[in-house]
Design a protein around this motif. Structure first.
Motif, PDB file in Angstrom:
ATOM      1  N   UNK A  60       0.812  -1.226   0.000  1.00  0.00           N
ATOM      2  CA  UNK A  60       0.000   0.000   0.000  1.00  0.00           C
ATOM      3  C   UNK A  60       0.845   1.277   0.000  1.00  0.00           C
ATOM      4  N   UNK A  61       1.911   1.323   0.767  1.00  0.00           N
ATOM      5  CA  UNK A  61       2.702   2.559   0.863  1.00  0.00           C
ATOM      6  C   UNK A  61       3.299   2.970  -0.487  1.00  0.00           C
ATOM      7  N   UNK A  62       4.034   2.082  -1.174  1.00  0.00           N
ATOM      8  CA  UNK A  62       4.559   2.510  -2.475  1.00  0.00           C
ATOM      9  C   UNK A  62       3.463   2.676  -3.529  1.00  0.00           C
ATOM     10  N   UNK A  63       2.384   1.896  -3.437  1.00  0.00           N
ATOM     11  CA  UNK A  63       1.298   2.038  -4.416  1.00  0.00           C
ATOM     12  C   UNK A  63       0.633   3.404  -4.295  1.00  0.00           C
ATOM     13  N   UNK A  64       0.403   3.862  -3.078  1.00  0.00           N
ATOM     14  CA  UNK A  64      -0.194   5.198  -2.895  1.00  0.00           C
ATOM     15  C   UNK A  64       0.749   6.299  -3.376  1.00  0.00           C
ATOM     16  N   UNK A  65       2.030   6.128  -3.112  1.00  0.00           N
ATOM     17  CA  UNK A  65       2.999   7.128  -3.566  1.00  0.00           C
ATOM     18  C   UNK A  65       3.064   7.175  -5.086  1.00  0.00           C
ATOM     19  N   UNK A  66       3.049   6.019  -5.729  1.00  0.00           N
ATOM     20  CA  UNK A  66       3.086   5.993  -7.189  1.00  0.00           C
ATOM     21  C   UNK A  66       1.772   6.486  -7.787  1.00  0.00           C
ATOM     22  N   UNK A  67       0.666   6.175  -7.151  1.00  0.00           N
ATOM     23  CA  UNK A  67      -0.632   6.640  -7.648  1.00  0.00           C
ATOM     24  C   UNK A  67      -0.722   8.157  -7.604  1.00  0.00           C
ATOM     25  N   UNK A  68      -0.078   8.774  -6.617  1.00  0.00           N
ATOM     26  CA  UNK A  68      -0.071  10.233  -6.540  1.00  0.00           C
ATOM     27  C   UNK A  68       0.674  10.841  -7.722  1.00  0.00           C
ATOM     28  N   UNK A  69       1.654  10.117  -8.241  1.00  0.00           N
ATOM     29  CA  UNK A  69       2.420  10.623  -9.382  1.00  0.00           C
ATOM     30  C   UNK A  69       1.734  10.344 -10.716  1.00  0.00           C
ATOM     31  N   UNK A  70       0.762   9.446 -10.736  1.00  0.00           N
ATOM     32  CA  UNK A  70       0.109   9.047 -11.983  1.00  0.00           C
ATOM     33  C   UNK A  70      -1.259   9.685 -12.129  1.00  0.00           C
ATOM     34  N   UNK A 104      17.554  -7.244   6.459  1.00  0.00           N
ATOM     35  CA  UNK A 104      16.800  -7.441   7.699  1.00  0.00           C
ATOM     36  C   UNK A 104      15.362  -7.031   7.396  1.00  0.00           C
ATOM     37  N   UNK A 105      14.438  -7.592   8.136  1.00  0.00           N
ATOM     38  CA  UNK A 105      13.036  -7.236   7.919  1.00  0.00           C
ATOM     39  C   UNK A 105      12.819  -5.761   8.251  1.00  0.00           C
ATOM     40  N   UNK A 106      13.351  -5.342   9.378  1.00  0.00           N
ATOM     41  CA  UNK A 106      13.189  -3.941   9.775  1.00  0.00           C
ATOM     42  C   UNK A 106      13.825  -2.995   8.765  1.00  0.00           C
ATOM     43  N   UNK A 107      15.002  -3.346   8.263  1.00  0.00           N
ATOM     44  CA  UNK A 107      15.662  -2.512   7.266  1.00  0.00           C
ATOM     45  C   UNK A 107      14.892  -2.456   5.959  1.00  0.00           C
ATOM     46  N   UNK A 108      14.322  -3.584   5.550  1.00  0.00           N
ATOM     47  CA  UNK A 108      13.532  -3.606   4.331  1.00  0.00           C
ATOM     48  C   UNK A 108      12.285  -2.749   4.440  1.00  0.00           C
ATOM     49  N   UNK A 109      11.592  -2.842   5.569  1.00  0.00           N
ATOM     50  CA  UNK A 109      10.396  -2.020   5.777  1.00  0.00           C
ATOM     51  C   UNK A 109      10.779  -0.546   5.831  1.00  0.00           C
ATOM     52  N   UNK A 110      11.876  -0.237   6.509  1.00  0.00           N
ATOM     53  CA  UNK A 110      12.318   1.160   6.590  1.00  0.00           C
ATOM     54  C   UNK A 110      12.718   1.697   5.211  1.00  0.00           C
ATOM     55  N   UNK A 111      13.377   0.882   4.412  1.00  0.00           N
ATOM     56  CA  UNK A 111      13.787   1.321   3.070  1.00  0.00           C
ATOM     57  C   UNK A 111      12.572   1.556   2.179  1.00  0.00           C
ATOM     58  N   UNK A 112      11.591   0.664   2.234  1.00  0.00           N
ATOM     59  CA  UNK A 112      10.381   0.841   1.430  1.00  0.00           C
ATOM     60  C   UNK A 112       9.624   2.080   1.895  1.00  0.00           C
ATOM     61  N   UNK A 113       9.560   2.282   3.202  1.00  0.00           N
ATOM     62  CA  UNK A 113       8.872   3.467   3.726  1.00  0.00           C
ATOM     63  C   UNK A 113       9.583   4.746   3.278  1.00  0.00           C
ATOM     64  N   UNK A 114      10.894   4.750   3.337  1.00  0.00           N
ATOM     65  CA  UNK A 114      11.649   5.942   2.939  1.00  0.00           C
ATOM     66  C   UNK A 114      11.494   6.227   1.444  1.00  0.00           C
ATOM     67  N   UNK A 115      11.591   5.202   0.615  1.00  0.00           N
ATOM     68  CA  UNK A 115      11.435   5.399  -0.824  1.00  0.00           C
ATOM     69  C   UNK A 115      10.014   5.834  -1.173  1.00  0.00           C
ATOM     70  N   UNK A 116       9.026   5.294  -0.459  1.00  0.00           N
ATOM     71  CA  UNK A 116       7.639   5.693  -0.696  1.00  0.00           C
ATOM     72  C   UNK A 116       7.428   7.150  -0.308  1.00  0.00           C
ATOM     73  N   UNK A 117       8.009   7.552   0.801  1.00  0.00           N
ATOM     74  CA  UNK A 117       7.888   8.942   1.241  1.00  0.00           C
ATOM     75  C   UNK A 117       8.540   9.893   0.242  1.00  0.00           C
ATOM     76  N   UNK A 118       9.716   9.537  -0.250  1.00  0.00           N
ATOM     77  CA  UNK A 118      10.403  10.378  -1.236  1.00  0.00           C
ATOM     78  C   UNK A 118       9.581  10.479  -2.523  1.00  0.00           C
ATOM     79  N   UNK A 119       9.033   9.356  -2.986  1.00  0.00           N
ATOM     80  CA  UNK A 119       8.225   9.377  -4.210  1.00  0.00           C
ATOM     81  C   UNK A 119       6.975  10.233  -4.024  1.00  0.00           C
ATOM     82  N   UNK A 120       6.328  10.109  -2.860  1.00  0.00           N
ATOM     83  CA  UNK A 120       5.133  10.911  -2.596  1.00  0.00           C
ATOM     84  C   UNK A 120       5.469  12.395  -2.526  1.00  0.00           C
TER      85      UNK A 120
END
Length: 138
Positions: A60-70, A104-120
């Motif tokens: 959901x996080x990256x999908x919402x960020x990408x949807x905002x750009x589309x 790491x699971x925590x690192x992966x979630x943090x990286x996806x969250x950070x990239x989603x925030x930047x894209x949004x």
């Protein structure tokens, strides 16, 4: 007969109103589930809902960020493209972290969250920059 047709039209109008009225509630519930999933993964809290909520966050996080750009696409196309892009972003983050031996699971979630925030934020800034240029031209 005429009364029956009007009653049917009234019922369809009521159904549309209820569907439009419930959309913000559904969006809020989805945001809450995604937020809880991200928090459970980042805080390493054991819970039976951790896996499904975290998976929902990771889509959901990256999908919402990408949807905002589309913005130019129709809603169905935007949803399909944003969901595909979200899965691609998740796979790219996982592959990069595995290649760097930093998974790491925590690192992966943090990286996806950070990239989603930047894209949004980039999509939001682009939209506001376009508005400012149009207001100056008027």
């Amino acid at each position: 007969m005429e009364q029956d047709v009007r009653g049917g039209e009234r019922e369809r109008g009521r159904e549309r109103w209820l569907a439009a009225d419930s959309l913000p509630v559904v969006a809020g519930a989805a945001a809450a589930i995604a937020g809880v999933g991200g928090a459970l993964a980042l805080l390493d809290i054991g819970s039976p809902v951790r896996a499904p909520f975290t998976l929902f966050f990771l889509v959901a996080a990256p999908a919402c960020a990408l949807a905002a750009a589309l913005r130019g696409l129709d809603p169905l196309s935007r949803a399909v493209v944003a969901t595909g892009g979200a899965v691609a972003l998740d796979l790219l983050v996982a592959q990069t972290m595995l290649a760097l031996h930093a998974w790491t699971v925590r690192g992966g979630v943090a990286a996806v969250a950070a990239l989603s925030l930047v894209a949004f934020l980039l999509a939001h800034a682009r939209r506001h920059r376009g508005r400012a240029a149009r207001s100056r031209a008027s």
